[in-house]
Design an enzyme around this catalytic site. Structure first.
Site, PDB file in Angstrom:
ATOM      1  N   GLU A  44     -54.839 -14.080   6.242  1.00 56.94           N
ATOM      2  CA  GLU A  44     -56.037 -13.650   5.517  1.00 56.94           C
ATOM      3  C   GLU A  44     -56.902 -14.869   5.182  1.00 56.94           C
ATOM      4  OE1 GLU A  44     -56.250  -9.815   2.896  1.00 56.94           O
ATOM      5  OE2 GLU A  44     -55.916 -11.465   1.526  1.00 56.94           O
TER       6      GLU A  44
ATOM      7  N   HIS B  20     -30.231 -12.952  17.887  1.00 58.56           N
ATOM      8  CA  HIS B  20     -29.775 -11.764  18.605  1.00 58.56           C
ATOM      9  C   HIS B  20     -30.909 -10.774  18.812  1.00 58.56           C
ATOM     10  CE1 HIS B  20     -25.722 -13.300  18.175  1.00 58.56           C
ATOM     11  NE2 HIS B  20     -26.164 -13.715  17.000  1.00 58.56           N
TER      12      HIS B  20
ATOM     13  N   LYS C 193     -61.779  -0.764   5.107  1.00 55.80           N
ATOM     14  CA  LYS C 193     -61.835   0.043   3.881  1.00 55.80           C
ATOM     15  C   LYS C 193     -63.024   0.997   3.947  1.00 55.80           C
ATOM     16  CE  LYS C 193     -59.913  -3.472   0.842  1.00 55.80           C
ATOM     17  NZ  LYS C 193     -60.193  -4.359  -0.268  1.00 55.80           N
TER      18      LYS C 193
HETATM   19  O1  F6P Z   1     -55.330  -7.006  -6.166  1.00 51.14           O
HETATM   20  P1  F6P Z   1     -56.241  -6.067  -5.474  1.00 51.14           P
HETATM   21  O2  F6P Z   1     -57.660  -6.243  -5.910  1.00 51.14           O
HETATM   22  O3  F6P Z   1     -55.786  -4.642  -5.629  1.00 51.14           O
HETATM   23  O4  F6P Z   1     -56.247  -6.426  -3.942  1.00 51.14           O
HETATM   24  C1  F6P Z   1     -55.116  -6.339  -3.160  1.00 51.14           C
HETATM   25  C2  F6P Z   1     -55.301  -7.038  -1.841  1.00 51.14           C
HETATM   26  O5  F6P Z   1     -56.379  -6.476  -1.136  1.00 51.14           O
HETATM   27  C3  F6P Z   1     -57.093  -7.487  -0.437  1.00 51.14           C
HETATM   28  O6  F6P Z   1     -58.317  -7.640  -1.043  1.00 51.14           O
HETATM   29  C4  F6P Z   1     -57.295  -7.134   0.985  1.00 51.14           C
HETATM   30  O7  F6P Z   1     -57.797  -5.884   1.114  1.00 51.14           O
HETATM   31  C5  F6P Z   1     -56.238  -8.723  -0.601  1.00 51.14           C
HETATM   32  O8  F6P Z   1     -56.952  -9.883  -0.478  1.00 51.14           O
HETATM   33  C6  F6P Z   1     -55.638  -8.498  -1.927  1.00 51.14           C
HETATM   34  O9  F6P Z   1     -54.534  -9.305  -2.156  1.00 51.14           O
END
Ligand code: F6P
Length: 529
Positions: free
Chosen positions: A322, A351, A455
């Site tokens: 990331e 293995h 998203k």
């Molecule tokens: O802590 P949050 O805001 O729920 O985000 C969870 C995760 O989602 C992300 O934004 C990725 O979608 C990560 O960087 C982060 O760790």
């Protein structure tokens, strides 16, 4: 190189942090004699950027944020006294809260004590706590820890099934920096319902860790949850394990969070040195650069020879991928950077996929993690003079040699044990190596613009579902194809999404959708039940 030459190279480049009993051996990486010297100007620049970041510069320009995870274990370095105070007082609050829980002063309404912990979070709000919990668990744990780290209903049922009636003595900690992550929101709602089904008041079992004013923060306050701990905007999710995100669950489990912070702090001191060989984070970043030609051409295979470090590769997957997996560099040029990370544990992987590592496509470099201490106490002999732990080391060295013979590069990290201090140190090592590497390849390690696209697309899928269910209700007994329904809702080009959504609804009870016809997707018809 002969074994003797390798021994010389081992000594020449060994990066040691004596106070942590830590070393990084890069002798099996085939960098040229002048590589470190050639990289010096870039590395100097990376150190300068890191120094500015630690002093509070806006190191994440896109999000206009400071990047302060290093202050979490050295609060005196935070650029403002108010920040130092926040960090110190939060750690003190965590200790005090955990004490109250352990002593039963803060207790669930229908049980004498909280004995279990359910963590709800995802990505950086789960992976660090999972690594720490799994690496450091022992018979002495004060609470047993489970996780909801996805929006998979069956996954949650499985965890709830294991908890059973012990939900009455379970403290649920919902972790989300943004406070708006849907998977986590869903996990929270599912947990809430499970408590309700057992006649338990969720708010008397719930704690939040989130940014001030977030959706989750507001929800927790409105519902009268037990407590909210802060998550600051200057800590990124994937580097949040030394904030309340990692410290609260770890302390509740009964782990030594001060030792974890101390290990990280000591590694930070070692990795601020500007001499590449003395600084294991710098050396690690340089080796990544060497291995993948600064373009991520080789995957990073993480091979800890210790079951307790199994989750290291999953943790590093997020931290590295990331952070480094970026389309554009700091000047906006398309560079498509990144390093792929995968792994599991040795010798188990011997293995499984080590066959390919030795003989298949040479698209990786391995990172062996050696742990000197075998176990608490003495070991039996499985053969005369030999223990299981001796075999573990034998397999590590054997695999490393077998790879080297075929020209496959590897790094070896050696740590004395898997203690809170060592885990803190390893996390700090990788956090800084990632930051330095990002500077070497001129990218922003601290944003994640790519995750938004998925998203947004998911949100539009759910909007299509809403329209479809409304349309099916109107159509009643009229059985329609996906093609027809996509046209009905005015999104004819989304026919595949329409088909997938309806197929899913029809496969699950209580969703009110019936599937008939077929065999191909074009002939399948859907109607309300
Ligand atoms: O802590 P949050 O805001 O729920 O985000 C969870 C995760 O989602 C992300 O934004 C990725 O979608 C990560 O960087 C982060 O760790």
């Amino acid at each position: 190189m002969t074994e003797r030459e390798l021994w010389e190279r081992y000594q020449r480049y060994l990066s040691v942090v004596p106070s942590l009993g830590f070393s990084l051996d890069v002798s099996r990486m085939g960098f040229a004699a002048d590589f470190l010297e050639r990289m010096r100007p870039r590395l100097e620049e990376a150190f300068s950027r890191m120094e500015a970041l630690e002093k509070g510069a806006i190191a994440n320009p896109d999000e206009n944020r400071r990047v302060g995870h290093y202050w979490l274990r050295a609060p005196e370095l935070a650029p403002e006294p108010a920040l130092s105070k926040d960090i110190t007082s939060t750690v003190a609050d965590i200790h005090a809260f955990a004490r109250e829980v352990h002593e039963g002063k803060l207790k669930p309404p229908k049980a004498p004590r909280f004995t279990h912990l359910l963590l709800v979070g995802i990505g950086g709000s789960a992976l660090g706590p999972q690594l720490v919990a799994d690496a450091l668990t022992s018979k002495a744990d004060a609470m047993q820890v489970s996780f909801f780290d996805n929006t998979d209903p069956d996954g949650m049922d499985r965890v709830l099934g294991q908890l059973g009636a012990r939900l009455a003595e379970t403290l649920t900690v919902v972790i989300s920096k943004s406070g708006g992550t849907k998977e986590t929101r869903n996990g929270m709602l599912e947990a809430e319902r499970a408590y309700k089904e057992q006649g338990l008041a969720f708010n008397k079992h719930a704690v939040a860790i989130t940014g001030a004013g977030s959706e989750l923060d507001q929800h927790a306050r409105k519902q009268g949850w037990l407590r909210t701990f802060p998550m600051w905007d200057w800590v990124g999710g994937r580097t949040s394990v030394m904030s309340a995100v990692g410290l609260l669950p770890a302390r509740l489990q009964g782990l030594d969070i001060d030792a974890m912070l101390e290990g990280a702090r000591e590694m930070d001191v070692a990795t601020r040195q500007r001499d590449a060989v003395k600084n294991p984070a710098a050396l690690l970043a340089l080796m990544w650069f060497h291995a993948g030609d600064g373009r991520g051409l080789k995957d990073m295979v993480i091979l800890p020879y210790k079951d307790r470090l199994l989750l290291m590769s999953r943790y590093l997957q997020q931290l590295v991928m990331e952070s480094l997996g970026k389309e554009k560099d700091l000047d906006g040029q398309v560079v498509n950077q990144g390093i792929a990370v995968y792994g599991n544990k040795g010798s188990t992987d011997q293995h499984a996929y080590v066959q390919q590592l030795r003989e298949g496509v040479p698209n990786f470099f391995a990172t062996f993690i050696e742990v000197l201490k075998d176990r608490d106490g003495e070991s039996m002999e499985v053969e005369s003079g030999t223990t299981s732990g001796d075999y573990l080391l034998g397999f590590l060295l054997g695999t490393r040699r077998a790879l080297y013979e075929k020209g496959r590069e590897s790094l070896t990290l050696t740590v004395p044990d898997v203690s809170a201090r060592t885990v803190g140190a390893l996390i700090a090592l990788y956090e800084r190596a990632v930051g330095l590497y990002a500077s070497l390849v001129h990218i922003n390690a601290y944003h994640q613009p790519g995750v938004e696209a998925g998203k947004k697309a998911a949100t539009s899928v759910l909007a299509i579902q809403q329209k479809l269910t409304a349309r099916l209700r109107e159509a009643r007994a009229d059985a329609r194809t996906a093609e027809q329904l996509a046209a009905d809702i005015g999104q004819p080009d989304e026919v595949e999404t329409v088909y997938k959504v309806l197929e899913h609804l029809a496969a699950n009870p209580g969703r009110g959708v019936k599937r008939t016809g077929g065999p191909g997707p074009a002939e399948v018809r859907f109607q309300t039940k």
